[in-house]
Design an enzyme around this catalytic site. Sequence first.
Site: not given
Ligand code: AMP
Length: 218
Positions: A13, A88, A127, A160, A171
């Site tokens: 994404k 989400r 990663r 990370r 996740r």
């Molecule tokens: P990402 O980089 O998009 O994978 O986001 C990393 C982490 O941030 C996720 O595993 C969640 O803990 C939190 N996060 C990001 N976006 C959201 C969202 N829209 N709703 C809830 N948690 C989020």
Amino acid sequence: MRLIMFGPPGAGKGTQSKMLTQRYEIPQVSTGDILRGAVKKGTAVGLEAKSYMDRGALVPDEVVVRIIEDRLQEADCQKGYILDGFPRTVVQAEALSRALGRLGKEIDAVINLEIRDEELWKRLTGRRVCSHCGQEHNLFFKPPQREGVCDCCGAALFHREDDQEEAIRNRLVAYKKQTEPLIQYYRERGKLMTVNGEKEISQVFDEIWAALERMSRQ
Ligand code: AMP
């Protein structure tokens, strides 16, 4: 143009959103990046979000909805944006729809990047991210020339916290339980475009581009 880039963690994404920002000259709005920024700065939101993020759980809806509502009011979002990692949950999607409805606007399209779990697992466990320039490497697909060192700027690479195996498992479970129902949600609203996320980055981009072109001609 208001787009949602949708898919499980590791689907690409972020990569595809960045490429689209250049074509459309609209910003990528990533809740993950905003939350990581808040954690780094040690703000109240960051402190609250960190424990959820580290274990791979979703941050509570009210926290991310507030962040997005504020962000979308900024000047650079007035021509449109690409939402990366938001919404989400159905609650978040409803909040977004209400916020846009108040402005007489709506989402134009949701691009759903489809990818198998085995592939995601490799992308996420492999990663490694540069601590300085943010460039991503992957031990399986794009290993750094020198172990632990960024090919672009020579800074140290890191793994990370939420790319550790236990967090990845969480996740993926959170995605299936809380996020995947949005596919049906947006399909019913006629917004969903599904693209094969396993192809080469440039091929995925071409498919997205072609789908958006078809949409704009309709
Ligand atoms: P990402 O980089 O998009 O994978 O986001 C990393 C982490 O941030 C996720 O595993 C969640 O803990 C939190 N996060 C990001 N976006 C959201 C969202 N829209 N709703 C809830 N948690 C989020």
